[in-house]
Write an enzyme that holds these catalytic residues in place. Structure first.
Site, PDB file in Angstrom:
ATOM      1  N   ARG A  16      69.303 -34.262 -15.916  1.00  0.00           N
ATOM      2  CA  ARG A  16      68.246 -33.588 -15.149  1.00  0.00           C
ATOM      3  C   ARG A  16      68.806 -32.827 -13.943  1.00  0.00           C
ATOM      4  NH1 ARG A  16      65.895 -36.570 -10.645  1.00  0.00           N
ATOM      5  NH2 ARG A  16      63.757 -36.035 -11.239  1.00  0.00           N
ATOM      6  N   ARG A  74      67.260 -29.100   3.750  1.00  0.00           N
ATOM      7  CA  ARG A  74      68.121 -30.235   4.117  1.00  0.00           C
ATOM      8  C   ARG A  74      69.502 -30.016   3.518  1.00  0.00           C
ATOM      9  NH1 ARG A  74      64.663 -32.598  -0.186  1.00  0.00           N
ATOM     10  NH2 ARG A  74      65.999 -33.254  -1.929  1.00  0.00           N
ATOM     11  N   SER A  75      70.475 -30.758   4.027  1.00  0.00           N
ATOM     12  CA  SER A  75      71.830 -30.700   3.501  1.00  0.00           C
ATOM     13  C   SER A  75      72.130 -32.002   2.768  1.00  0.00           C
ATOM     14  CB  SER A  75      72.829 -30.448   4.645  1.00  0.00           C
ATOM     15  OG  SER A  75      74.131 -30.212   4.140  1.00  0.00           O
ATOM     16  N   PRO A 113      59.429 -31.106  -3.311  1.00  0.00           N
ATOM     17  CA  PRO A 113      58.911 -30.467  -4.527  1.00  0.00           C
ATOM     18  C   PRO A 113      59.416 -31.108  -5.815  1.00  0.00           C
ATOM     19  CG  PRO A 113      59.419 -28.806  -2.901  1.00  0.00           C
ATOM     20  CD  PRO A 113      59.915 -30.106  -2.329  1.00  0.00           C
ATOM     21  N   ASP A 134      69.559 -41.926  -1.586  1.00  0.00           N
ATOM     22  CA  ASP A 134      68.122 -41.946  -1.776  1.00  0.00           C
ATOM     23  C   ASP A 134      67.810 -42.677  -3.092  1.00  0.00           C
ATOM     24  OD1 ASP A 134      69.563 -39.648  -2.708  1.00  0.00           O
ATOM     25  OD2 ASP A 134      67.690 -38.571  -3.061  1.00  0.00           O
ATOM     26  N   GLU A 140      75.803 -41.896 -14.275  1.00  0.00           N
ATOM     27  CA  GLU A 140      75.683 -41.586 -12.843  1.00  0.00           C
ATOM     28  C   GLU A 140      76.034 -42.786 -11.974  1.00  0.00           C
ATOM     29  OE1 GLU A 140      72.177 -39.992  -9.796  1.00  0.00           O
ATOM     30  OE2 GLU A 140      71.658 -41.188 -11.544  1.00  0.00           O
TER      31      GLU A 140
END
Length: 610
Positions: free
Chosen positions: A185, A238-239, A306, A341, A550
């Site tokens: 994704r 954002r970075s 988003p 996150d 991942e």
């Protein structure tokens, strides 16, 4: 000038969230953000994004959460026609489209998500490059390493020409060079992922592709004033952890290309200014009265992300106040800037994501990366003959070193700890007073990341001297983080993906590389043990699933990770890069077993295989 979705005014954000961190007369914005305001590109991007968010919401209503629904897919769709025509044809929200109607609408008015990135065979790829992993002698390990190396071809892309020609039809940002995406994704470039992709490409002798990746990031700094989280318009608020200078350093070390450094150098200065700006910089006075400056994460955003808007809206649905919802959205986006996150590391209550407080935390790893950036810039400036700039950044790095050890170091735990700022604005003239109880004493893998700086000493001076490194290593060994298949991210299983039992490639590499250069034989052995466990779990999982993942579950060898807000992903850029880097650094002897160890076999003192 800079494309992207509309941003809430930075002054408003700071009045809402951070009334104390700097004087109100200072302009809390960047040149790039100011230049972006009111631009035609931004208006076009906003119209497209608003439409795609409507499609995302209707898809959730039709498909339901989970299953086939991934909110990110809908904001990645490229328009195949005029935005107004697509908006007019969108089925009404009530009663909502059927699955067939939704699929028909999307197929008619949009291209497939990711179709605006084209496959691109890297011209510098060779099936087995000369000098590839000379210390990997085991036939099984070498055969697998070549398979991982070959994944670069599968992950290589270039942005379709139509993106630059019709930017109002794409959330994808146009980039000048070839890219390597993480996978699944994650169809676009991501900032901090790229560091480990570059490390792996250098092991694969793909120097031109590595340069392209870095120069794409330089291009984004030139356009936005910083490197966005990823190459999508919705990421430009954002970075991510700042590792651009580290990428430049690695490419220069492998190629000796001074002109490449010269090309990137102005962007490194610009990025440093971004991280030193008022929204990121925090002054804090230590117990001796010395004022230090450290940095924190803070996105310029107070709406749902988003790419995960329906998820964020659901989380905020239990909050009644609009202002409180905006505060939560601000914390969510700022946590996404951290790269972690999400994790209990950022929560006041580890079971409740609405207690995220990332903008009130001075993170150990962020300040480690900025110290490294300052040291790198000093090295590059000297290389380019800019001695005054070199001295300036050398002094800045020394000041940050003192700040890290004064504010974040805990001599009782022998770890560096995140520092939590008070939320009540308890400071004097914009300066916080250090309090020992404000250090977060919970154990996270990030507490040990400053060890990485030992791999990049200033002359003969390491970030942590040999004695201190020994104590930190002992603390790591006793922390509970060392597991059968690698280093766990935390000790708490919250079902968040940056918590136990997940282990992540960047964390393994940062800590192991630091240990490898800490100056003792025991630290070198521990580094190799960590690398061995990580390589084995990657190998076993690859054999079972035919994919690199991942993240991995470190409780047992051969399990990929889970948790978080999306399904486990494969590909996978940084996992491939770390495996190749570990094999380069440590080799793999002919008779060393690469399969998971047998149950009960001790793989590390205090740790047993699963």
């Amino acid at each position: 000038m800079a494309a992207g979705p509309p941003r809430p005014h930075p002054v408003l954000l700071l009045l809402l969230f951070l009334p104390c961190l700097f004087p109100s007369q200072m302009a809390p914005t960047t040149a790039a953000a100011a230049a972006a305001a009111g631009s035609d590109d931004e208006a076009s991007s906003s119209a497209l994004l608003a439409l795609l968010l409507r499609v995302q919401t209707e898809a959730l209503g039709t498909l339901g959460p989970g299953g086939d629904f991934d909110p990110k897919m809908y904001v990645d769709l490229p328009l195949a026609t005029d935005e107004r025509a697509a908006a007019a044809a969108l089925p009404p929200a009530s009663p909502g489209p059927s699955r067939e109607e939704l699929a028909s609408y999307v197929a008619r008015y949009y291209g497939e998500a990711g179709s605006d990135l084209l496959e691109a065979d890297p011209p510098d790829f060779e099936a087995e490059p000369r000098g590839f992993l000379p210390r990997v002698v085991s036939p099984a390990a070498r055969a697998w390493a070549l398979q991982v190396h070959a994944l670069w071809k599968e992950l290589a892309r270039r942005v379709a020409p139509g993106v630059a020609a019709r930017p109002e039809r794409h959330t994808l940002l146009p980039l000048p060079g070839r890219v390597v995406v993480p996978g699944s994704r994650f169809r676009e470039v991501y900032y901090w992922d790229s560091y480990w992709v570059v490390r792996g490409l250098l092991v694969s002798k793909m120097y031109d592709t590595a340069k392209d990746i870095v120069l794409n990031l330089v291009y984004m700094v030139e356009k936005y004033g910083f490197v966005p989280n990823g190459a999508r318009s919705y990421y430009t608020n954002r970075s991510q952890p700042p590792l651009l200078s580290s990428m430049v350093l690695e490419v220069y070390g492998a190629t000796g290309d001074v002109e490449f450094v010269r090309r990137a150098f102005p962007s490194l200065l610009k990025e440093h200014s971004f991280w030193m700006s008022e929204i990121h910089n925090v002054p804090i006075k230590d117990s001796h009265g010395q004022v230090h400056n450290l940095s924190r994460y803070q996105a310029r955003w107070n709406k749902p992300r988003p790419e995960s808007a329906t998820i964020d809206e659901e989380l905020a649905s239990k909050i009644n106040s609009v202002a409180d919802k905006e505060k939560l959205y601000h914390q969510i986006a700022s946590t996404a800037e951290s790269g972690w996150d999400f994790s209990s590391r950022w929560m006041r209550n580890s079971t409740d994501m609405t207690t995220l407080a990332t903008t009130y935390i001075l993170p150990v790893d962020l300040n480690t990366f900025i110290f490294k950036m300052e040291r790198d810039i000093a090295v590059f400036a000297k290389l380019l003959g800019e001695n005054a700039t070199s001295e300036k950044f050398l002094e800045a790095s020394k000041a940050r070193h003192i700040a890290i050890d004064s504010v974040l170091w805990n001599s009782e735990m022998e770890q560096w700890l995140d520092y939590w700022l008070p939320t009540d604005g308890d400071c004097q003239k914009g300066v916080y007073n250090w309090k020992s109880e404000s250090q977060n004493r919970k154990i996270f893998a990030s507490n040990f990341i400053p060890l990485w700086l030992n791999a990049y000493p200033s002359g003969s001076v390491q970030f942590a001297d040999a004695a201190k490194s020994e104590r930190v290593m002992a603390s790591l060994q006793n922390s509970g983080l060392l597991c059968a298949a690698g280093i766990a991210t935390s000790l708490t299983n919250t079902s968040q993906q940056w918590d136990f039992p997940n282990g992540w490639a960047p964390v393994q590499h940062l800590i192991a590389e630091g240990l490898l250069h800490s100056g003792s034989e025991e630290a070198t052995r521990l580094a190799e043990d960590i690398a061995t466990r990580w390589v084995r779990t990657n190998y076993a999982t690859y054999k079972a699933t035919r994919a690199m993942h991942e993240k991995y579950d470190v409780e047992a060898c051969g399990k990929f990770g889970g948790g978080g807000e999306y399904k486990p992903q494969t590909g996978f850029g940084w996992s491939n890069g770390v495996v190749l880097t570990f094999l380069e650094d440590f080799g793999w002897p002919e008779h060393k077993e690469i399969d998971c160890p047998r149950r009960g076999e001790v793989v590390l003192a205090g740790t047993q295989s699963g």
